[in-house]
Design an enzyme around this catalytic site. Structure first.
Site, PDB file in Angstrom:
ATOM      1  N   TYR A 132       0.828  -1.204   0.000  1.00  0.00           N
ATOM      2  CA  TYR A 132       0.000   0.000   0.000  1.00  0.00           C
ATOM      3  C   TYR A 132       0.859   1.250   0.000  1.00  0.00           C
ATOM      4  O   TYR A 132       1.895   1.303   0.672  1.00  0.00           O
ATOM      5  CB  TYR A 132      -0.877   0.063   1.264  1.00  0.00           C
ATOM      6  CG  TYR A 132      -1.971  -0.952   1.271  1.00  0.00           C
ATOM      7  CD1 TYR A 132      -3.122  -0.775   0.516  1.00  0.00           C
ATOM      8  CD2 TYR A 132      -1.859  -2.103   2.035  1.00  0.00           C
ATOM      9  CE1 TYR A 132      -4.129  -1.715   0.513  1.00  0.00           C
ATOM     10  CE2 TYR A 132      -2.865  -3.049   2.045  1.00  0.00           C
ATOM     11  CZ  TYR A 132      -4.000  -2.850   1.282  1.00  0.00           C
ATOM     12  OH  TYR A 132      -4.997  -3.788   1.287  1.00  0.00           O
TER      13      TYR A 132
ATOM     14  N   LYS B 152       8.743   5.688  -5.212  1.00  0.00           N
ATOM     15  CA  LYS B 152       9.561   4.610  -4.635  1.00  0.00           C
ATOM     16  C   LYS B 152       8.909   3.246  -4.846  1.00  0.00           C
ATOM     17  O   LYS B 152       9.556   2.278  -5.241  1.00  0.00           O
ATOM     18  CB  LYS B 152       9.699   4.838  -3.123  1.00  0.00           C
ATOM     19  CG  LYS B 152      11.021   5.440  -2.727  1.00  0.00           C
ATOM     20  CD  LYS B 152      11.257   5.276  -1.244  1.00  0.00           C
ATOM     21  CE  LYS B 152      12.482   4.424  -1.056  1.00  0.00           C
ATOM     22  NZ  LYS B 152      13.584   5.085  -0.411  1.00  0.00           N
TER      23      LYS B 152
ATOM     24  N   ARG C 283      -6.994   1.452  -4.590  1.00  0.00           N
ATOM     25  CA  ARG C 283      -8.045   1.158  -3.605  1.00  0.00           C
ATOM     26  C   ARG C 283      -8.959   2.361  -3.479  1.00  0.00           C
ATOM     27  O   ARG C 283      -8.509   3.448  -3.096  1.00  0.00           O
ATOM     28  CB  ARG C 283      -7.433   0.795  -2.249  1.00  0.00           C
ATOM     29  CG  ARG C 283      -8.516   0.444  -1.224  1.00  0.00           C
ATOM     30  CD  ARG C 283      -7.962  -0.235   0.005  1.00  0.00           C
ATOM     31  NE  ARG C 283      -7.343   0.694   0.935  1.00  0.00           N
ATOM     32  CZ  ARG C 283      -6.999   0.378   2.186  1.00  0.00           C
ATOM     33  NH1 ARG C 283      -7.185  -0.862   2.639  1.00  0.00           N
ATOM     34  NH2 ARG C 283      -6.443   1.266   2.964  1.00  0.00           N
TER      35      ARG C 283
ATOM     36  N   GLU D 163     -13.697  -7.354   5.803  1.00  0.00           N
ATOM     37  CA  GLU D 163     -13.184  -6.774   7.047  1.00  0.00           C
ATOM     38  C   GLU D 163     -14.315  -6.387   7.996  1.00  0.00           C
ATOM     39  O   GLU D 163     -14.194  -5.440   8.770  1.00  0.00           O
ATOM     40  CB  GLU D 163     -12.227  -5.600   6.770  1.00  0.00           C
ATOM     41  CG  GLU D 163     -12.630  -4.697   5.620  1.00  0.00           C
ATOM     42  CD  GLU D 163     -11.527  -3.721   5.199  1.00  0.00           C
ATOM     43  OE1 GLU D 163     -10.495  -3.604   5.879  1.00  0.00           O
ATOM     44  OE2 GLU D 163     -11.726  -3.035   4.177  1.00  0.00           O
TER      45      GLU D 163
ATOM     46  N   ASP E 108      -9.687  -4.056  10.835  1.00  0.00           N
ATOM     47  CA  ASP E 108     -11.068  -3.578  10.745  1.00  0.00           C
ATOM     48  C   ASP E 108     -12.042  -4.655  11.214  1.00  0.00           C
ATOM     49  O   ASP E 108     -13.036  -4.356  11.880  1.00  0.00           O
ATOM     50  CB  ASP E 108     -11.399  -3.165   9.303  1.00  0.00           C
ATOM     51  CG  ASP E 108     -10.935  -1.752   9.008  1.00  0.00           C
ATOM     52  OD1 ASP E 108     -11.439  -0.830   9.650  1.00  0.00           O
ATOM     53  OD2 ASP E 108     -10.062  -1.581   8.140  1.00  0.00           O
TER      54      ASP E 108
ATOM     55  N   ILE F  36       2.885  -2.642   4.205  1.00  0.00           N
ATOM     56  CA  ILE F  36       2.804  -1.176   4.181  1.00  0.00           C
ATOM     57  C   ILE F  36       4.168  -0.499   4.058  1.00  0.00           C
ATOM     58  O   ILE F  36       4.233   0.722   3.955  1.00  0.00           O
ATOM     59  CB  ILE F  36       2.142  -0.627   5.470  1.00  0.00           C
ATOM     60  CG1 ILE F  36       2.694  -1.349   6.691  1.00  0.00           C
ATOM     61  CG2 ILE F  36       0.643  -0.691   5.383  1.00  0.00           C
ATOM     62  CD1 ILE F  36       2.497  -0.601   7.979  1.00  0.00           C
ATOM     63  N   HIS F  37       5.231  -1.302   4.125  1.00  0.00           N
ATOM     64  CA  HIS F  37       6.560  -0.682   4.140  1.00  0.00           C
ATOM     65  C   HIS F  37       7.493  -1.429   3.190  1.00  0.00           C
ATOM     66  O   HIS F  37       7.411  -2.662   3.091  1.00  0.00           O
ATOM     67  CB  HIS F  37       7.119  -0.705   5.575  1.00  0.00           C
ATOM     68  CG  HIS F  37       8.334   0.142   5.766  1.00  0.00           C
ATOM     69  ND1 HIS F  37       9.600  -0.298   5.434  1.00  0.00           N
ATOM     70  CD2 HIS F  37       8.479   1.404   6.242  1.00  0.00           C
ATOM     71  CE1 HIS F  37      10.473   0.673   5.703  1.00  0.00           C
ATOM     72  NE2 HIS F  37       9.816   1.711   6.180  1.00  0.00           N
TER      73      HIS F  37
ATOM     74  N   ASP G 163      -1.141 -39.809  -2.619  1.00  0.00           N
ATOM     75  CA  ASP G 163      -2.366 -39.980  -3.396  1.00  0.00           C
ATOM     76  C   ASP G 163      -2.853 -38.609  -3.841  1.00  0.00           C
ATOM     77  O   ASP G 163      -2.099 -37.625  -3.767  1.00  0.00           O
ATOM     78  CB  ASP G 163      -3.430 -40.799  -2.634  1.00  0.00           C
ATOM     79  CG  ASP G 163      -3.931 -40.081  -1.394  1.00  0.00           C
ATOM     80  OD1 ASP G 163      -3.408 -39.005  -1.061  1.00  0.00           O
ATOM     81  OD2 ASP G 163      -4.875 -40.588  -0.751  1.00  0.00           O
TER      82      ASP G 163
HETATM   83  N1  COA Z   1       5.646   2.754  -0.186  1.00  0.00           N
HETATM   84  C1  COA Z   1       6.751   3.295  -0.734  1.00  0.00           C
HETATM   85  N2  COA Z   1       7.737   3.885  -0.024  1.00  0.00           N
HETATM   86  C2  COA Z   1       7.595   3.909   1.306  1.00  0.00           C
HETATM   87  C3  COA Z   1       6.467   3.358   1.947  1.00  0.00           C
HETATM   88  C4  COA Z   1       5.464   2.768   1.150  1.00  0.00           C
HETATM   89  N3  COA Z   1       4.351   2.225   1.678  1.00  0.00           N
HETATM   90  N4  COA Z   1       6.594   3.517   3.277  1.00  0.00           N
HETATM   91  C5  COA Z   1       7.770   4.142   3.467  1.00  0.00           C
HETATM   92  N5  COA Z   1       8.368   4.391   2.288  1.00  0.00           N
HETATM   93  C6  COA Z   1       9.665   5.039   2.043  1.00  0.00           C
HETATM   94  C7  COA Z   1       9.782   6.348   2.779  1.00  0.00           C
HETATM   95  O1  COA Z   1       9.287   7.391   1.982  1.00  0.00           O
HETATM   96  C8  COA Z   1      11.273   6.448   2.999  1.00  0.00           C
HETATM   97  O2  COA Z   1      11.864   6.841   1.795  1.00  0.00           O
HETATM   98  P1  COA Z   1      13.054   7.931   1.798  1.00  0.00           P
HETATM   99  O3  COA Z   1      14.016   7.482   2.849  1.00  0.00           O
HETATM  100  O4  COA Z   1      13.599   7.847   0.413  1.00  0.00           O
HETATM  101  O5  COA Z   1      12.363   9.200   2.119  1.00  0.00           O
HETATM  102  C9  COA Z   1      11.695   4.983   3.194  1.00  0.00           C
HETATM  103  O6  COA Z   1      10.669   4.211   2.582  1.00  0.00           O
HETATM  104  C10 COA Z   1      11.830   4.610   4.630  1.00  0.00           C
HETATM  105  O7  COA Z   1      10.643   4.909   5.305  1.00  0.00           O
HETATM  106  P2  COA Z   1      10.594   4.969   6.895  1.00  0.00           P
HETATM  107  O8  COA Z   1      11.234   6.245   7.372  1.00  0.00           O
HETATM  108  O9  COA Z   1      11.150   3.700   7.421  1.00  0.00           O
HETATM  109  O10 COA Z   1       9.046   4.956   7.207  1.00  0.00           O
HETATM  110  P3  COA Z   1       8.137   6.243   7.463  1.00  0.00           P
HETATM  111  O11 COA Z   1       8.197   6.548   8.929  1.00  0.00           O
HETATM  112  O12 COA Z   1       8.439   7.305   6.485  1.00  0.00           O
HETATM  113  O13 COA Z   1       6.705   5.674   7.115  1.00  0.00           O
HETATM  114  C11 COA Z   1       4.624   4.552   7.335  1.00  0.00           C
HETATM  115  C12 COA Z   1       6.044   4.701   7.886  1.00  0.00           C
HETATM  116  C13 COA Z   1       3.926   3.389   8.011  1.00  0.00           C
HETATM  117  C14 COA Z   1       3.852   5.856   7.581  1.00  0.00           C
HETATM  118  C15 COA Z   1       4.739   4.300   5.816  1.00  0.00           C
HETATM  119  O14 COA Z   1       5.433   3.098   5.660  1.00  0.00           O
HETATM  120  C16 COA Z   1       3.456   4.277   5.045  1.00  0.00           C
HETATM  121  O15 COA Z   1       2.946   5.326   4.665  1.00  0.00           O
HETATM  122  N6  COA Z   1       2.912   3.095   4.724  1.00  0.00           N
HETATM  123  C17 COA Z   1       1.700   2.957   3.997  1.00  0.00           C
HETATM  124  C18 COA Z   1       0.495   3.274   4.864  1.00  0.00           C
HETATM  125  C19 COA Z   1      -0.795   3.030   4.167  1.00  0.00           C
HETATM  126  O16 COA Z   1      -0.906   3.105   2.963  1.00  0.00           O
HETATM  127  N7  COA Z   1      -1.842   2.702   4.946  1.00  0.00           N
HETATM  128  C20 COA Z   1      -3.130   2.419   4.433  1.00  0.00           C
HETATM  129  C21 COA Z   1      -3.257   1.022   3.947  1.00  0.00           C
HETATM  130  S1  COA Z   1      -3.233  -0.162   5.231  1.00  0.00           S
HETATM  131 MG    MG Z   2      -9.283  -1.721   6.286  1.00  0.00          MG
END
Ligand code: COA
Ligand code: MG
Length: 296
Positions: free
Chosen positions: A14, A25, A71, A134, A161, A227-228, A275
């Site tokens: 996500y 990214k 989504r 969910e 959820d 998410i990461h 089997d």
């Molecule tokens: N997709 C792409 N890149 C991502 C990412 C993701 N989901 N989450 C983090 N990154 C990138 C950051 O931008 C950062 O890049 P940079 O160093 O070049 O700036 C690198 O990865 C490291 O990120 P980090 O510092 O470890 O995490 P954060 O504190 O910036 O973010 C979250 C943490 C959870 C907020 C983030 O991972 C996120 O937004 N995830 C998606 C959340 C989401 O979509 N939720 C709804 C669906 S369940």
């Molecule tokens: Mg949900």
């Protein structure tokens, strides 16, 4: 029932649709699926920007082999039509529908997508749907939802959820969501869909993620949500059969062929009975290995 879906969806990453840098990214990470989010990852005030950002990203970024998912907000939220109107013309591969409570919601999105496809000159039936289960209602209507529409290719389990909806308290062991987690796999298997597992929120803990992902794979899931970026390789590895598993599966399938030709449905291999169910499981391993590009 439709044919078994062989597209690899080991991991759905996500990205909030409002965060351009993360979208850029995500496009280059090699995740099987990148899901550009308009729902809970985006604050209400940022939804219009996120719609425009997602459409722009779909039109201009190279997502390589990653499936491009978007989504939308839930059907009935009052936001979903605008979401679809902004995103569908930019040709995502797949629309993810959150908080599905009944089959009619899937059919409504499918109908709208059909209209948009014909309006935008996209070949009919190109855009796939994935639904999220969910809520208690979604769980009780599983069979109808899973068989609602030919575009539907997978169901995702939204454990947080779901737990909030039924009043369950989340634990590390996850017994409170096990019934729902298993029921979704069964419904997907019954109707030829892929089941995509819950999300592991503790995104800096890769050992915990690996263990949780393995539990989902053991239950029968085909992939999981993340998410990461750090979570992508961990999850994709769990859902990729290793060389030993592929070799063992190939051996079972080959000796099954010989034994079946000789009229034997059950036979012994390395002191274990083989089997039909064992053969089917081996074939599934090979389907996964093929989808992940490990064997031709
Ligand atoms: N997709 C792409 N890149 C991502 C990412 C993701 N989901 N989450 C983090 N990154 C990138 C950051 O931008 C950062 O890049 P940079 O160093 O070049 O700036 C690198 O990865 C490291 O990120 P980090 O510092 O470890 O995490 P954060 O504190 O910036 O973010 C979250 C943490 C959870 C907020 C983030 O991972 C996120 O937004 N995830 C998606 C959340 C989401 O979509 N939720 C709804 C669906 S369940
Ligand atoms: Mg949900």
């Amino acid at each position: 029932m439709k044919q078994t879906i062989t597209r690899s969806r080991r991991c759905i990453l996500y990205v909030p649709g409002s965060e351009t840098r993360k979208i850029e990214k995500a496009a280059a990470l090699g995740a099987d699926c990148v899901c550009l989010d308009l729902e809970d990852g985006v604050a209400p005030s940022s939804k219009p920007d996120a719609r425009a950002g997602i459409a722009h990203a779909l039109r201009t970024l190279d997502f390589r082999a990653s499936e491009k998912m978007a989504r939308i907000n839930p059907v009935g939220s009052g936001l979903e039509i605008e979401d679809l109107a902004s995103v569908v013309p930019a040709r995502p591969d797949t629309i993810v529908i959150p908080k599905v409570g009944d089959a009619e919601q899937i059919r409504r999105v499918s109908l709208y997508v059909s209209e948009m496809e014909s309006h935008c000159g996209i070949e009919p039936g190109t855009i796939a749907l994935v639904g999220m289960i969910e809520s208690a209602r979604g769980l009780l209507n599983l069979a109808a939802i899973a068989s609602a529409d030919l575009r539907l290719e997978a169901l995702i389990f939204g454990a947080e959820d779901y737990a909030a909806d039924v009043g369950a308290l989340r634990t590390r062991e996850g017994l409170e969501v096990l019934y729902a987690r298993s029921a979704i796999v069964a419904a997907c298997a019954a109707f030829g869909l892929q089941a995509i597992d819950l999300l592991y929120l503790d995104f800096r803990n890769s050992d915990g993620l690996r263990a949780e992902t393995l539990r989902g794979a053991q239950l029968g899931y085909a992939g999981a949500q993340v998410i990461h970026p750090n979570q992508v390789p961990v999850v994709q590895q769990v859902y990729t059969p290793d060389d030993a598993a592929i070799a063992a599966a190939q051996r079972i399938v080959e000796s099954a062929r010989e034994n079946l030709q000789a009229g034997r449905g059950a036979f012994a291999l390395d002191n274990k009975m083989v089997d039909m169910p064992v053969i089917k499981s081996a074939e599934r391993v090979l389907v996964r290995a093929r989808a992940a590009g490990k064997i031709p």
